[in-house]
Design a protein around this motif. Structure first.
Motif, PDB file in Angstrom:
ATOM      1  N   ALA A   1       0.837  -1.204   0.000  1.00 48.23           N
ATOM      2  CA  ALA A   1       0.000   0.000   0.000  1.00 48.23           C
ATOM      3  C   ALA A   1       0.871   1.253   0.000  1.00 48.23           C
ATOM      4  O   ALA A   1       0.544   2.245  -0.669  1.00 48.23           O
ATOM      5  CB  ALA A   1      -0.942  -0.004   1.201  1.00 48.23           C
ATOM      6  N   LEU A   2       1.979   1.210   0.720  1.00 45.84           N
ATOM      7  CA  LEU A   2       2.923   2.331   0.715  1.00 45.84           C
ATOM      8  C   LEU A   2       3.433   2.581  -0.706  1.00 45.84           C
ATOM      9  O   LEU A   2       3.467   3.723  -1.165  1.00 45.84           O
ATOM     10  CB  LEU A   2       4.092   2.035   1.652  1.00 45.84           C
ATOM     11  N   LEU A   3       3.814   1.516  -1.410  1.00 50.62           N
ATOM     12  CA  LEU A   3       4.290   1.664  -2.788  1.00 50.62           C
ATOM     13  C   LEU A   3       3.191   2.202  -3.697  1.00 50.62           C
ATOM     14  O   LEU A   3       3.445   3.044  -4.554  1.00 50.62           O
ATOM     15  CB  LEU A   3       4.793   0.324  -3.324  1.00 50.62           C
ATOM     16  N   LEU A   4       1.981   1.710  -3.513  1.00 48.70           N
ATOM     17  CA  LEU A   4       0.858   2.186  -4.330  1.00 48.70           C
ATOM     18  C   LEU A   4       0.668   3.685  -4.153  1.00 48.70           C
ATOM     19  O   LEU A   4       0.372   4.399  -5.116  1.00 48.70           O
ATOM     20  CB  LEU A   4      -0.426   1.441  -3.956  1.00 48.70           C
ATOM     21  N   GLY A   5       0.891   4.169  -2.954  1.00 47.73           N
ATOM     22  CA  GLY A   5       0.753   5.592  -2.669  1.00 47.73           C
ATOM     23  C   GLY A   5       1.747   6.476  -3.407  1.00 47.73           C
ATOM     24  O   GLY A   5       1.563   7.690  -3.462  1.00 47.73           O
ATOM     25  N   LEU A   6       2.779   5.878  -3.991  1.00 51.28           N
ATOM     26  CA  LEU A   6       3.746   6.639  -4.788  1.00 51.28           C
ATOM     27  C   LEU A   6       3.250   6.870  -6.214  1.00 51.28           C
ATOM     28  O   LEU A   6       3.929   7.533  -7.003  1.00 51.28           O
ATOM     29  CB  LEU A   6       5.094   5.898  -4.833  1.00 51.28           C
ATOM     30  N   THR A   7       2.080   6.302  -6.536  1.00 50.28           N
ATOM     31  CA  THR A   7       1.508   6.386  -7.884  1.00 50.28           C
ATOM     32  C   THR A   7       0.059   6.819  -7.801  1.00 50.28           C
ATOM     33  O   THR A   7      -0.495   6.954  -6.713  1.00 50.28           O
ATOM     34  CB  THR A   7       1.553   5.008  -8.590  1.00 50.28           C
ATOM     35  N   ASP A   8      -0.574   6.965  -8.968  1.00 49.99           N
ATOM     36  CA  ASP A   8      -2.020   7.197  -8.970  1.00 49.99           C
ATOM     37  C   ASP A   8      -2.783   5.958  -9.452  1.00 49.99           C
ATOM     38  O   ASP A   8      -3.966   6.022  -9.731  1.00 49.99           O
ATOM     39  CB  ASP A   8      -2.386   8.438  -9.789  1.00 49.99           C
ATOM     40  N   TYR A   9      -2.100   4.814  -9.529  1.00 45.85           N
ATOM     41  CA  TYR A   9      -2.779   3.558  -9.877  1.00 45.85           C
ATOM     42  C   TYR A   9      -3.764   3.181  -8.779  1.00 45.85           C
ATOM     43  O   TYR A   9      -3.599   3.553  -7.628  1.00 45.85           O
ATOM     44  CB  TYR A   9      -1.758   2.429 -10.039  1.00 45.85           C
ATOM     45  N   ARG A  10      -4.777   2.395  -9.158  1.00 46.38           N
ATOM     46  CA  ARG A  10      -5.780   1.977  -8.178  1.00 46.38           C
ATOM     47  C   ARG A  10      -5.362   0.724  -7.411  1.00 46.38           C
ATOM     48  O   ARG A  10      -5.649   0.603  -6.229  1.00 46.38           O
ATOM     49  CB  ARG A  10      -7.116   1.719  -8.881  1.00 46.38           C
ATOM     50  N   PHE A  11      -4.709  -0.216  -8.086  1.00 47.34           N
ATOM     51  CA  PHE A  11      -4.424  -1.518  -7.471  1.00 47.34           C
ATOM     52  C   PHE A  11      -2.936  -1.845  -7.466  1.00 47.34           C
ATOM     53  O   PHE A  11      -2.204  -1.453  -8.374  1.00 47.34           O
ATOM     54  CB  PHE A  11      -5.110  -2.647  -8.259  1.00 47.34           C
ATOM     55  N   ILE A  12      -2.545  -2.627  -6.480  1.00 53.47           N
ATOM     56  CA  ILE A  12      -1.239  -3.290  -6.454  1.00 53.47           C
ATOM     57  C   ILE A  12      -1.487  -4.677  -5.877  1.00 53.47           C
ATOM     58  O   ILE A  12      -2.389  -4.864  -5.050  1.00 53.47           O
ATOM     59  CB  ILE A  12      -0.199  -2.510  -5.623  1.00 53.47           C
ATOM     60  N   GLY A  13      -0.702  -5.642  -6.332  1.00 56.05           N
ATOM     61  CA  GLY A  13      -0.893  -6.983  -5.799  1.00 56.05           C
ATOM     62  C   GLY A  13       0.257  -7.918  -6.093  1.00 56.05           C
ATOM     63  O   GLY A  13       1.121  -7.636  -6.928  1.00 56.05           O
ATOM     64  N   ILE A  14       0.236  -9.007  -5.366  1.00 51.65           N
ATOM     65  CA  ILE A  14       1.085 -10.152  -5.649  1.00 51.65           C
ATOM     66  C   ILE A  14       0.155 -11.223  -6.180  1.00 51.65           C
ATOM     67  O   ILE A  14      -0.752 -11.676  -5.467  1.00 51.65           O
ATOM     68  CB  ILE A  14       1.805 -10.662  -4.374  1.00 51.65           C
ATOM     69  N   TRP A  15       0.351 -11.573  -7.445  1.00 53.99           N
ATOM     70  CA  TRP A  15      -0.476 -12.587  -8.082  1.00 53.99           C
ATOM     71  C   TRP A  15       0.291 -13.896  -8.163  1.00 53.99           C
ATOM     72  O   TRP A  15       1.491 -13.903  -8.436  1.00 53.99           O
ATOM     73  CB  TRP A  15      -0.912 -12.122  -9.464  1.00 53.99           C
ATOM     74  N   ARG A  16      -0.419 -14.991  -7.913  1.00 56.81           N
ATOM     75  CA  ARG A  16       0.156 -16.337  -7.976  1.00 56.81           C
ATOM     76  C   ARG A  16      -0.587 -17.161  -9.021  1.00 56.81           C
ATOM     77  O   ARG A  16      -1.736 -16.859  -9.363  1.00 56.81           O
ATOM     78  CB  ARG A  16       0.041 -17.041  -6.612  1.00 56.81           C
ATOM     79  N   PHE A  17       0.061 -18.204  -9.489  1.00 59.47           N
ATOM     80  CA  PHE A  17      -0.514 -19.114 -10.482  1.00 59.47           C
ATOM     81  C   PHE A  17      -0.677 -20.494  -9.854  1.00 59.47           C
ATOM     82  O   PHE A  17       0.147 -20.907  -9.039  1.00 59.47           O
ATOM     83  CB  PHE A  17       0.411 -19.238 -11.697  1.00 59.47           C
ATOM     84  N   ASN A  18      -1.750 -21.187 -10.270  1.00 61.08           N
ATOM     85  CA  ASN A  18      -1.991 -22.537  -9.770  1.00 61.08           C
ATOM     86  C   ASN A  18      -2.856 -23.297 -10.765  1.00 61.08           C
ATOM     87  O   ASN A  18      -4.022 -22.945 -10.972  1.00 61.08           O
ATOM     88  CB  ASN A  18      -2.683 -22.485  -8.404  1.00 61.08           C
TER      89      ASN A  18
END
Length: 164
Positions: free
Chosen positions: A28-45
């Motif tokens: 969330a801290l990193l997201l606050g450095l941008t105006d993007y809406r989302f940040i995430g760690i995505w995994r595959f399965n």
């Protein structure tokens, strides 16, 4: 402050937040450095993808995303290339033509989360429903963060479905 100093300061702030408040708050801290809406760690399965960590600037209480086919995310480009994938406006990007997310996710910036052997664990990505300027994202910072997350064993497992 030059770009390298900014990257270093941002990484140090990320690392401190990671140690004190955990993965989600540090993202969330990193997201606050941008105006993007989302940040995430995505995994595959098994051909599917889901956010193991998700932060939505507009709805911070939302902790989960819907599981989708892995091929329906831009994360599949990161996974397949083992490199960054960035699109400022998917509708104008010929690389995303025919991609299932093109009509929904307009902008994306993702890097791989890789273990020391070079296996893809998932992706660290910013994304939004509207076009955004990817130049505001410090790609070097993202790569440093991805490395810190994997080497520190901070990449959560693929999310389990909620209990019925």
């Amino acid at each position: 402050m030059d770009r390298q100093s900014t990257t270093t300061a941002s990484f140090n702030a990320f690392r401190e937040k990671l140690e004190t408040e955990g993965v989600r708050e540090s993202l969330a801290l990193l997201l606050g450095l941008t105006d993007y809406r989302f940040i995430g760690i995505w995994r595959f399965n098994e051909g599917r993808a889901n956010a193991a960590v998700h932060f939505d600037r507009e709805n911070p209480a939302v902790m989960h995303t819907e599981e989708v086919p892995a091929s329906a995310t831009y994360c599949c480009y990161v996974r397949d290339s083992k490199g960054a994938f960035v699109t400022a406006h998917a509708m104008l990007d010929p690389r995303t033509e025919g991609h299932p997310a093109r009509d929904v996710v307009a902008t994306y910036c993702g890097v791989p989360l890789m273990d020391p052997e070079g296996n893809i664990l998932g992706t660290l990505c910013y994304y939004d429903f509207v076009p955004r300027d990817p130049e505001q994202i410090d790609l070097e910072l993202m790569i440093e963060v991805a490395s810190a997350l994997t080497h520190g064993n901070h990449v959560p497992a693929y999310p389990q479905p909620p209990s019925a």
